[in-house]
Enzyme design. Structure first.
Site, mmCIF file in Angstrom:
data_model
loop_
_atom_site.group_PDB
_atom_site.id
_atom_site.type_symbol
_atom_site.label_atom_id
_atom_site.label_comp_id
_atom_site.label_asym_id
_atom_site.label_seq_id
_atom_site.Cartn_x
_atom_site.Cartn_y
_atom_site.Cartn_z
ATOM 1 N N HIS A 216 -1.440 5.282 0.599
ATOM 2 C CA HIS A 216 -1.540 6.907 -0.229
ATOM 3 C C HIS A 216 -2.695 7.227 -0.532
ATOM 4 C CE1 HIS A 216 -1.615 5.663 -4.488
ATOM 5 N NE2 HIS A 216 -0.692 4.627 -3.868
ATOM 6 N N GLU B 268 6.021 0.423 -6.053
ATOM 7 C CA GLU B 268 4.707 -0.374 -6.154
ATOM 8 C C GLU B 268 4.784 -1.461 -6.942
ATOM 9 O OE1 GLU B 268 2.025 -2.196 -5.638
ATOM 10 O OE2 GLU B 268 0.392 -0.431 -5.571
#
Length: 184
Positions: free
Chosen positions: A7, A78
């Site tokens: 990202h 994550e």
């Protein structure tokens, strides 16, 4: 091939704060760099597009042009940094001077083995797709996924630097799993 797309930047990625489960938006620069991913992918068609549930990954995926075909996969979240969420390495090292994320882990969060287990599930899902797979996610999970693809210990993921808004490709040379391109 597996296309790993990290990202764009967030306020915490700029500051170096560990950002696991805190759902931060992209910065303006993060959005601009996410737009550049579209050019890197050159309109490539993927058999499967998976994205982390976090808004920073979903927004990157949307800006890159794959939001309408992406499937949310919680295994791409994550690393859960537990008590170290939002803390920088320097802040952690004030209490633990020799601390290393990949060696020492985090209190009250996920172990590296748990993260590697999630990465293996993503790899299995990607292999089942009949063609290339795009994965829009986060730095540490993608680095660990790369280590698992290569058959390395999860701790070796520390050897793979991964910039925000970068693209990397895992593939094969003959029957051997390889890194085809990294961090472009």
């Amino acid at each position: 091939m597996l296309w790993l797309i990290r990202h764009g930047e967030t306020e915490w990625s700029v500051s170096g704060a560990h950002t696991g489960r805190t759902d931060l938006p992209l910065t303006r620069t993060g959005e601009e760099k996410a737009a550049a991913i579209r050019g890197k992918l050159e309109g490539r068609q993927f058999a499967l597009v998976l994205v982390s549930p976090m808004q920073r990954a979903r927004r990157t995926c949307e800006i890159a042009g794959y939001g309408d075909v992406a499937q949310v996969d919680p295994n791409l979240l994550e690393w859960n940094y537990g008590d170290y969420e939002g803390k920088t390495r320097a802040e952690i090292r004030k209490e633990r001077p020799d601390w290393s994320l990949f060696r020492d882990g985090v209190p009250n969060g996920e172990s590296i083995g748990q993260v590697a287990g999630r990465a293996e599930k993503v790899i299995e899902r990607a292999i089942e797709a009949a063609g290339d797979t795009a994965l829009f996610a986060h730095g540490h999970i993608l680095r660990i996924l790369a280590s698992q693809w290569l058959g390395l210990p999860a701790e070796d993921a520390q050897l793979f630097a991964l910039a925000t808004a970068s693209v990397s490709v895992l593939g094969y040379e003959h029957e051997t799993r390889v890194i085809s391109r990294w961090n472009f």
